[in-house]
Design an enzyme around this catalytic site. Structure first.
Site, PDB file in Angstrom:
ATOM      1  N   ASP A   1      -0.425  -3.929  -6.101  1.00  0.00           N
ATOM      2  CA  ASP A   1       0.351  -2.953  -6.878  1.00  0.00           C
ATOM      3  C   ASP A   1       1.802  -3.226  -6.494  1.00  0.00           C
ATOM      4  O   ASP A   1       2.334  -2.642  -5.569  1.00  0.00           O
ATOM      5  CB  ASP A   1      -0.097  -1.535  -6.514  1.00  0.00           C
ATOM      6  CG  ASP A   1       0.648  -0.494  -7.315  1.00  0.00           C
ATOM      7  OD1 ASP A   1       0.654  -0.583  -8.547  1.00  0.00           O
ATOM      8  OD2 ASP A   1       1.236   0.418  -6.695  1.00  0.00           O
TER       9      ASP A   1
ATOM     10  N   LYS B   1      -2.874   4.959  -4.228  1.00  0.00           N
ATOM     11  CA  LYS B   1      -3.940   4.077  -4.698  1.00  0.00           C
ATOM     12  C   LYS B   1      -4.811   3.619  -3.529  1.00  0.00           C
ATOM     13  O   LYS B   1      -6.018   3.441  -3.680  1.00  0.00           O
ATOM     14  CB  LYS B   1      -3.345   2.879  -5.439  1.00  0.00           C
ATOM     15  CG  LYS B   1      -2.499   3.296  -6.641  1.00  0.00           C
ATOM     16  CD  LYS B   1      -1.773   2.131  -7.264  1.00  0.00           C
ATOM     17  CE  LYS B   1      -0.757   2.576  -8.305  1.00  0.00           C
ATOM     18  NZ  LYS B   1       0.554   2.965  -7.719  1.00  0.00           N
TER      19      LYS B   1
ATOM     20  N   ALA C   1       0.781  -1.227   0.000  1.00  0.00           N
ATOM     21  CA  ALA C   1       0.000   0.000   0.000  1.00  0.00           C
ATOM     22  C   ALA C   1       0.821   1.291   0.000  1.00  0.00           C
ATOM     23  O   ALA C   1       0.380   2.291  -0.565  1.00  0.00           O
ATOM     24  CB  ALA C   1      -0.943   0.007   1.205  1.00  0.00           C
TER      25      ALA C   1
ATOM     26  N   ASP D   1       4.733  -9.168   5.813  1.00  0.00           N
ATOM     27  CA  ASP D   1       5.113  -9.677   4.502  1.00  0.00           C
ATOM     28  C   ASP D   1       3.836 -10.181   3.831  1.00  0.00           C
ATOM     29  O   ASP D   1       3.206 -11.124   4.310  1.00  0.00           O
ATOM     30  CB  ASP D   1       6.128 -10.815   4.674  1.00  0.00           C
ATOM     31  CG  ASP D   1       6.639 -11.332   3.329  1.00  0.00           C
ATOM     32  OD1 ASP D   1       5.930 -11.193   2.303  1.00  0.00           O
ATOM     33  OD2 ASP D   1       7.754 -11.884   3.306  1.00  0.00           O
TER      34      ASP D   1
ATOM     35  N   CYS E   1       4.539  -0.839 -12.536  1.00  0.00           N
ATOM     36  CA  CYS E   1       4.954   0.267 -13.400  1.00  0.00           C
ATOM     37  C   CYS E   1       6.205  -0.157 -14.165  1.00  0.00           C
ATOM     38  O   CYS E   1       7.143   0.617 -14.306  1.00  0.00           O
ATOM     39  CB  CYS E   1       5.153   1.548 -12.607  1.00  0.00           C
ATOM     40  SG  CYS E   1       6.194   1.386 -11.165  1.00  0.00           S
TER      41      CYS E   1
END
Lengths: 171, 310
Positions: free
Chosen positions: B185, B112, B107, B157, B238
């Site tokens: 993400d 996001k 996070a 984790d 990304c």
């Protein structure tokens, strides 16, 4: 009564009668303080749960989890208790203070900019001393900026360092 | 040779790709609907003389051609949040509803995550996890500034994230035995951020790509396991590296009970690749979306949506 374990999140007892940890505020006391201090509707905080971690730091959480909970955070910091004058947080005032009707001081544009930068001010105020909700007008409506401590004819900015900003003067 | 040259065989317009990667990114902010409305945020920007224009695909994502996202009143009120345009995509693809129980596995720093909270109307339960304690303070700071109250922040984790602290297996009405949605993400080699971080290639190596791909597989597997049947998991990075994108999906499709579903994407992109470096992937990885910087004048991005147990 047991001592407060400041390393974990515990849900607040619903009322003082259910208190098991010495000095811990109850949910009812926390809500009453906000509702009384700022004139909010009594049902403003229905559905939220309230948690203590550390010495008197109260968090407001839109969900619920088994207590105690092993987390780094539950919701947002809301109120500092276990001191003579309870102190709301800047972020909570921004989030919940829009509907406040009492203990709100509205600053003019120049004062608002200086308050956000952390400066102490001497605005006109004939209400109570103590922690006030500090607001200004933006986009046609009043909006809370943060919390100020009004004592001895002075409004002290208690905007935390991480939320202060020196905004450019725009005309 | 830069890492980008690796991918030129995948790209539809190499010259446009190279040119876009060399241009800096415009400043973009997302309007935080937990604390205000798009109209009011735009009024406030107008009254401060801050030029802004909505992106053509989302009214609450604004480009600021002449200003930085901070140092203005809308920012001080938590009405806007600096967030790269393309990084607004995964939360919209996940599309949670108010009241849902959502896990954001990686996070921090929380752009996001806070967008997910806004899509949930700050109701339900959002668990924002990150294994990096240092980055969690940025997540907490952003969540507080943006007025998020439905988040529980955890520092674990993600690969072996336990639901026990959320009440799993208990008879409490609020116990979480599985999430409705999860967002992964993932930490990645970040090639797609080259327009924002000109030093993104300095630490690039194929060994790093392979090692981070192992972590990504572990996190995505756990996200699928922790989501209820019929729930959805969005995977995003990304990076352009198929090792970190389609190969990760291919692995998880094989190891867990899930399938890829189509994305109704408001941004232009191309399908996931089904073949790379001599390896063939499950053909359904073509349902994923690859976004190159020249497609929408954004950073590079990869996004896929999985349905669990269906």
């Amino acid at each position: 009564m047991t001592d407060n374990d400041g390393q974990r999140f515990d849900r607040l007892p619903a009322t003082a009668a259910e208190r098991e940890v010495a000095g811990r505020a109850s949910r009812a006391e926390v809500i009453d303080w906000w509702v009384d201090r700022f004139g909010l509707d009594a049902d403003t905080f229905d559905g939220y749960t309230f948690w203590e971690k550390g010495a008197g730091k109260i968090w407001i959480f839109a969900a619920d989890l088994p207590s105690p909970v092993d987390c780094e955070g539950v919701g947002m910091t809301f109120l500092r208790t276990r001191q003579e004058h309870w102190k709301p947080t800047t972020n909570a005032v921004q989030r919940f203070g829009g509907a406040a009707t009492r203990n709100v001081i509205e600053l003019d544009p120049d004062e608002a900019r200086r308050f956000l930068a952390g400066e102490d001010l001497t605005p006109a105020w004939d209400g109570d001393w103590g922690y006030l909700l500090v607001a200004h007008r933006i986009a046609g409506e009043r909006e809370p900026i943060g919390v100020g401590l009004y004592v001895h004819d002075e409004l002290r900015s208690v905007v935390p360092k991480g939320r202060r900003a020196s905004l450019p003067t725009r005309e | 040779m830069t890492p980008l040259e690796r991918y030129e065989s995948l790209v539809d317009d190499v010259a446009a790709f190279r040119a876009a990667c060399d241009r800096p990114l415009p400043a973009v902010v997302r309007v935080n609907t937990i604390k205000t409305t798009v109209d009011r945020a735009r009024d406030a920007l107008d009254s401060e003389g801050i030029a802004h224009e909505p992106t053509d695909w989302h009214p609450g994502v604004l480009r600021l051609p002449e200003d930085s996202p901070g140092r203005n009143w809308p920012h001080a009120h938590g009405w806007i949040h600096g967030q790269e345009e393309v990084s607004n995509l995964p939360a919209l693809v996940l599309d949670p509803d108010p009241g849902d129980r959502v896990w954001d596995a990686c996070a921090a720093p929380g752009s996001k995550t806070t967008q997910l909270a806004a899509l949930m109307d700050d109701r339900g339960l959002l668990v924002g996890n990150d294994n990096n304690l240092g980055r969690l303070s940025a997540l907490r700071h952003n969540a507080e500034r943006l007025g998020v109250t439905n988040i529980a922040v955890t520092n674990r984790d993600a690969r072996n994230f336990s639901l026990k602290p959320l009440g799993e297996g208990s008879d409490r009405p609020t116990a979480v035995d599985a999430f409705d949605h999860a967002l992964v993400d993932a930490p990645c080699s970040c090639e797609g951020t080259i327009r924002k971080n000109p030093d993104a290639f300095d630490t690039w190596s194929l060994d790093h790509v392979r090692s981070v791909a192992g972590v990504q597989k572990g996190i995505l597997r756990r996200a699928v396991q922790a989501t209820r049947p019929g729930g959805t998991v969005v995977y995003s990075t990304c990076t352009f590296a198929p090792e970190e994108n389609e190969a990760v999906l291919d692995h998880v499709l094989d190891a867990e009970d899930c399938r890829l579903v189509d994305i109704d994407a408001p941004l232009e992109g191309v399908p996931g690749v089904t073949e790379w470096a001599g390896e063939r992937f499950d053909p359904s990885v073509a349902k994923a979306l690859r976004i190159y910087p020249h497609h929408n004048d954004t950073g590079g991005f990869f996004c896929a949506k999985l349905e669990v147990g269906a």
